[in-house]
Design a protein around this motif. Structure first.
Motif, PDB file in Angstrom:
ATOM      1  N   LEU A 192      52.596  68.739  31.999  1.00  0.00           N
ATOM      2  CA  LEU A 192      52.474  68.084  30.524  1.00  0.00           C
ATOM      3  C   LEU A 192      51.373  68.516  29.844  1.00  0.00           C
ATOM      4  O   LEU A 192      51.445  68.340  28.610  1.00  0.00           O
ATOM      5  N   ALA A 202      49.426  61.140  30.166  1.00  0.00           N
ATOM      6  CA  ALA A 202      49.889  62.400  29.704  1.00  0.00           C
ATOM      7  C   ALA A 202      51.422  62.269  29.089  1.00  0.00           C
ATOM      8  O   ALA A 202      51.710  62.721  27.914  1.00  0.00           O
ATOM      9  N   GLU A 203      52.076  61.227  29.830  1.00  0.00           N
ATOM     10  CA  GLU A 203      53.315  60.981  29.207  1.00  0.00           C
ATOM     11  C   GLU A 203      53.473  60.226  28.092  1.00  0.00           C
ATOM     12  O   GLU A 203      54.409  60.326  27.196  1.00  0.00           O
ATOM     13  N   ASP A 204      52.109  59.786  27.379  1.00  0.00           N
ATOM     14  CA  ASP A 204      52.315  59.114  26.111  1.00  0.00           C
ATOM     15  C   ASP A 204      51.498  60.121  25.233  1.00  0.00           C
ATOM     16  O   ASP A 204      51.127  59.427  24.084  1.00  0.00           O
ATOM     17  N   GLY A 205      51.054  61.546  25.534  1.00  0.00           N
ATOM     18  CA  GLY A 205      50.655  62.314  24.750  1.00  0.00           C
ATOM     19  C   GLY A 205      48.941  62.219  24.826  1.00  0.00           C
ATOM     20  O   GLY A 205      48.286  63.058  23.866  1.00  0.00           O
ATOM     21  N   ILE A 206      48.466  61.766  25.480  1.00  0.00           N
ATOM     22  CA  ILE A 206      46.986  61.569  25.765  1.00  0.00           C
ATOM     23  C   ILE A 206      46.569  62.748  26.993  1.00  0.00           C
ATOM     24  O   ILE A 206      46.753  62.444  28.216  1.00  0.00           O
ATOM     25  N   LYS A 207      46.156  63.838  26.394  1.00  0.00           N
ATOM     26  CA  LYS A 207      46.082  64.809  27.426  1.00  0.00           C
ATOM     27  C   LYS A 207      44.445  65.450  27.458  1.00  0.00           C
ATOM     28  O   LYS A 207      44.458  66.511  28.255  1.00  0.00           O
ATOM     29  N   ASP A 262      41.280  62.659  23.429  1.00  0.00           N
ATOM     30  CA  ASP A 262      42.446  61.873  23.163  1.00  0.00           C
ATOM     31  C   ASP A 262      42.007  60.320  23.623  1.00  0.00           C
ATOM     32  O   ASP A 262      42.562  59.427  23.182  1.00  0.00           O
ATOM     33  N   CYS A 290      41.419  56.028  22.018  1.00  0.00           N
ATOM     34  CA  CYS A 290      42.158  54.911  22.473  1.00  0.00           C
ATOM     35  C   CYS A 290      41.304  53.464  22.041  1.00  0.00           C
ATOM     36  O   CYS A 290      40.216  53.469  22.316  1.00  0.00           O
TER      37      CYS A 290
END
Length: 543
Positions: A435, A456-461, A465, A469
């Motif tokens: 991802l 990662a699946e929520d776009g935090i890579k 990032d 939060c």
């Protein structure tokens, strides 16, 4: 009419008469007269002039003056009310910017239009003064009980005469289907006092929980003296109410004191509230204990409190369910308002089925992941093991207490559990890298591979990032929408990450990125500890 030809004392007499009638300061009326005369003079001499009027408080003589202010040359705009330093030298010895030159001008004749305008100004000023007096009088009475007399009813709202003003009892603030006729005496709670353009608005209530508390304060001397305190009130106006009380004197029973001899005290409150039934409950700091008392007359078998979710689970015997819920859910609703917690009520049979379902889910988990038979998996669940992590990393001795488990079996169980967890972590890490997760987030201490995959699946890579939060985004929380509490799921909530842990992880990331100075973080934490200590000391002193 020329002001000089009028009886000068008549102005003072008129001012005093108006002030007496409206119960305001006479000087306010005179100031209104001065303003109205000044406005009339401006219409005669020119609106750009600064005309001022002063009425002598003893003789009633009105003097008219024109005021001109000295300004800098480049700021001169109004030639009628301003003049430059050079111009001012004609009238003043040593003029400076900001000085004023005052000269008396002849009194004006008040024509019919000017006189009417002056009258309007005076009336407006008097009304404003009257409104200010009313607001100042009633703003301090907010939160108290007031007696009044019904004047009229408009669209279901009752207009109440409260002495020096009028108040409104809205139809949704009345108990049940109360109706009043003009002249009826009424007792209400002053819920709010607002300063509005049309005058101070006094809003009354007979349904507010505070109204009942104030009534008890009037009927029970111990509450008035502070020996007994009302900690919480919940009402279904006109039908039923619950009130939580505590006594600070061990020799006084708070419930008995509120009930009174043969119920005389509580009956007085009941009569005022149109027969509203009142349950008086002893307050307890332990919320589950207090809730058990609040749900009376129903019997409670078990209580489980979830402080984070502000929910409480109550188990009652099957035959007690309808009694605990009450007619149309009234009993449980009032208990919920009283404790401030959402209440889930279930029977013993329903709880047994739920526990059985959880037992089966955990049994299947151990059967599938540890490759053991159903009987052995059930033994693990019965001993309190709920997930693989507990089996993999628990002290070996805790596995040896299970019947039939020797040291070799325990080690094999832990090996299988760890191998399965390691395989899961490897797969999660591979998925996260697919991802596009950066190494800065993978290597961040405190995050497992499964957590990294979920982020990662929520776009935090990346670590950047992650540092942006909010703690509730990671740990989840509760929000209230239209009076209903709704659950907000957190990205890492399923991994057992709470708000404090989420906050620590985020702050650590921000320190690593240089967004936050660690010394400032330590200083603010020390400040917080000092404040907590001071609060603790003040609480001890009060106790």
């Amino acid at each position: 009419m020329a002001i000089t030809s009028a009886n000068q004392l008549e102005l003072l007499q008129t001012a005093e008469a108006v002030a007496r009638e409206k119960m305001i300061d006479p000087s306010l009326v005179i100031e209104a007269m001065e303003e109205s005369l000044a406005r009339a003079a401006k219409s005669r001499y020119g609106s750009e002039m600064d005309i001022r009027v002063k009425i002598d408080r003893k003789t009633g003589r009105a003097s008219f003056t024109r005021v001109r202010t000295v300004v800098e040359d480049d700021l001169l705009e109004n030639y009628q009310a301003e003049m430059t330093v050079q111009q001012a030298k004609q009238y003043m010895a040593d003029p400076k910017v900001g000085d004023t030159y005052v000269e008396e001008v002849p009194p004006v004749d008040l024509g019919r239009i000017a006189a009417q305008s002056a009258k309007q100004v005076i009336l407006q000023k008097v009304r404003e003064a009257e409104r200010d007096r009313q607001y100042e009088e009633f703003k301090d009475r907010q939160g108290t009980i007031i007696n009044g007399q019904v004047k009229r009813e408009e669209y279901g709202n009752v207009i109440v005469d409260v002495g020096r003003g009028e108040a409104i009892l809205r139809r949704n603030e009345k108990i049940g289907r109360e109706s009043y006729r003009p002249g009826d005496r009424i007792r209400c709670y002053v819920k709010d006092v607002r300063r509005e353009a049309r005058g101070p608005q006094i809003f009354l209530s007979r349904t507010a929980p505070e109204f009942m508390a104030e009534l008890f304060k009037m009927e029970v001397p111990e509450i008035y003296d502070g020996i007994i305190e009302i900690k919480a009130v919940a009402r279904d106006p006109g039908s039923r109410a619950k009130i939580g009380v505590i006594s600070y004197d061990g020799s006084i029973d708070p419930v008995g004191a509120c009930v009174g001899m043969r119920g005389s005290r509580v009956q007085a409150v009941v009569n005022e509230l149109q027969g509203e039934k009142i349950d008086i409950i002893p307050w307890n700091e332990d919320m589950p204990t207090f809730l058990v008392n609040a749900l009376q007359p129903a019997e409670v078998s078990k209580v489980v409190l979830d402080e984070d979710a502000e929910r409480i689970e109550v188990v009652v015997p099957d035959e007690q369910l309808s009694l605990a819920i009450g007619r149309r859910g009234q009993n449980v609703r009032l208990a919920s308002q009283l404790t401030g917690l959402d209440i889930d009520i279930m029977t013993e049979e329903e709880e047994s089925k739920r526990r059985q379902a959880e037992f089966e889910v955990r049994t299947k988990l151990f059967m599938d992941t540890l490759d053991v038979d159903e009987f052995f998996a059930q033994l693990l669940v019965a001993e309190g093991f709920s997930n693989l992590e507990e089996v993999a990393y628990v002290e070996l001795d805790e596995l040896l207490v299970i019947d039939g488990v020797d040291e070799g079996t325990a080690e094999e169980l832990q090996t299988r559990a760890r191998e399965f967890l390691e395989e899961q972590a490897r797969k999660a890490l591979e998925k996260a890298r697919e991802l596009g997760v950066e190494d800065s987030l993978v290597e961040f201490e405190g995050l497992t591979p499964q957590m990294v995959e979920a982020l990662a699946e929520d776009g935090i890579k990346s670590l950047e990032d992650f540092a942006t939060c909010a703690d509730w985004e990671l740990a989840g929380g509760w929000t209230t929408v239209d009076g209903q509490r709704q659950k907000d799921d957190g990205l890492l909530e399923k991994f057992g990450v709470d708000l404090d842990e989420a906050q620590n992880l985020i702050m650590t990331a921000r320190v690593m990125l240089g967004w936050v100075d660690p010394e400032e973080l330590v200083a603010s934490a020390a400040e917080g500890d000092e404040l907590d200590a001071e609060d603790g000391e003040s609480d001890e002193a009060e106790a």
